[in-house]
Design an enzyme around this catalytic site. Structure first.
Site, mmCIF file in Angstrom:
data_model
loop_
_atom_site.group_PDB
_atom_site.id
_atom_site.type_symbol
_atom_site.label_atom_id
_atom_site.label_comp_id
_atom_site.label_asym_id
_atom_site.label_seq_id
_atom_site.Cartn_x
_atom_site.Cartn_y
_atom_site.Cartn_z
ATOM 1 C CG HIS A 177 39.749 18.966 18.780
ATOM 2 N ND1 HIS A 177 40.332 18.598 19.755
ATOM 3 C CD2 HIS A 177 40.866 18.923 17.813
ATOM 4 C CE1 HIS A 177 41.710 18.373 19.572
ATOM 5 N NE2 HIS A 177 41.959 18.471 18.200
ATOM 6 C CB SER A 200 42.261 18.814 22.946
ATOM 7 O OG SER A 200 41.437 19.710 22.299
ATOM 8 N NE ARG A 224 37.685 14.076 13.780
ATOM 9 C CZ ARG A 224 38.681 13.321 13.066
ATOM 10 N NH1 ARG A 224 39.535 14.199 12.469
ATOM 11 N NH2 ARG A 224 39.175 12.064 13.282
#
Lengths: 205, 205
Positions: A45, A17, A42
């Site tokens: 994500h 991912s 992040r």
């Protein structure tokens, strides 16, 4: 352990991912340093929303000031418990005052939200550290107000409240303050963005 | 009390925000019943992302089955604690097994994620109720597997994992199952979507 995954399968999903995130936002992170890039990655994500690479803005002193505070194990204060429960790897204390009886009293006394009252309560009790707001614009305004009156020792604010009312204004006000900060432009934001930012910083201490 | 706001200022912000949400998505909710509309509005409210009005899909039996389970105070199981901590107004129990020692053992034994192992654990312990997944596609797959083997008594699944790997596939698989469900199409989803859905249902019991 990577991105909270604790098994091989979880880790493989997280790594793959992360690669996809990198390819999606690589043109949008030019000029950011590696610490800042990790934060943006992040956030994308954890939302699967590449738009955040355009919406996230950090003051140039945000990462340094936040990392220094975290290295010193200073407190992290969150606006709501959902944000607190996402921050699980910190060696210092993660606090949320919104359900304290004293905070309810302050809210009633000053006719402010409980989120704002929890910042007043932090100030009254000598808070020192980082504040993390995923939801309550009123908490952002109160934190800036107390900081500018030199009544609150904030090292950095993660200011990413979500919502169509007051959220954008609170983030713009924060971005134009002297407090080291990260914000998202516009109504979007919320718990996952707040949590991703803090967890990125903690992983980079 | 409205949308979790407990003071006048918080309530005004929440109400005004909800009005804006309504105007933004009014053309996208045609054909939905009032219960379903409330769910979609809450999701858009909690993400400030009107795209979700296009991404959310519910099976026609989702609301009825979920409301019946909640009225009976059956359990709610979440994949991670962050989702659990957002569900604060339920008269029944909200559980999350991911940190149980037994779940860690199952994950190791079966070489699966801890999220998937927590569903096996629920099955082993006679779970009955609603499952809520904001993050772990592996939990969605495991829940469908055990349901189809008649080893899990699920009344409805809120299946909105976020991520670029496996999340979409898990949601498509769920949508094509016989389990009453709500999903989001594509990689987007996450904790706020899961929490908004459950809190909408609880407010409508």
């Amino acid at each position: 352990m990577f991105m909270g995954a604790s098994t091989k399968e979880g880790q493989l999903i997280a790594e793959k991912s992360r690669e996809i995130v990198r390819s999606l936002i690589k043109d949008k992170i030019i000029g950011l340093n590696p610490y800042e890039i990790d934060i943006v990655e992040r956030i994308v994500h954890s939302t699967a929303d590449p738009d955040y690479a355009d919406l996230v803005k950090m003051s140039s002193d945000f990462v340094d000031s936040a990392l220094k505070s975290l290295k010193n194990n200073e407190d992290i204060l969150t606006d709501i418990n959902m944000v607190k429960s996402g921050i699980t790897q910190y060696s210092g204390e993660v606090k949320c005052f919104i359900k304290e009886e004293e905070v309810k009293k302050i809210a009633k006394r000053d006719e402010i939200t409980r989120a704002a009252a929890s910042i007043q309560y932090a100030s009254d009790n000598g808070f020192e550290g980082i504040m993390v707001f995923g939801n309550a614009p009123t908490a952002v305004f109160k934190a800036i107000e107390l900081y500018e009156k030199a009544e609150l020792n904030i090292k950095a604010i993660v200011g990413v409240p979500v919502g169509f009312v007051a959220a954008s204004e609170s983030k713009e006000r924060l971005y134009n303050s002297n407090i080291p900060n990260i914000i998202t432009i516009g109504p979007k934001g919320g718990t996952p963005i707040a949590v991703a930012t803090v967890n990125s910083l903690i992983s980079q201490i």
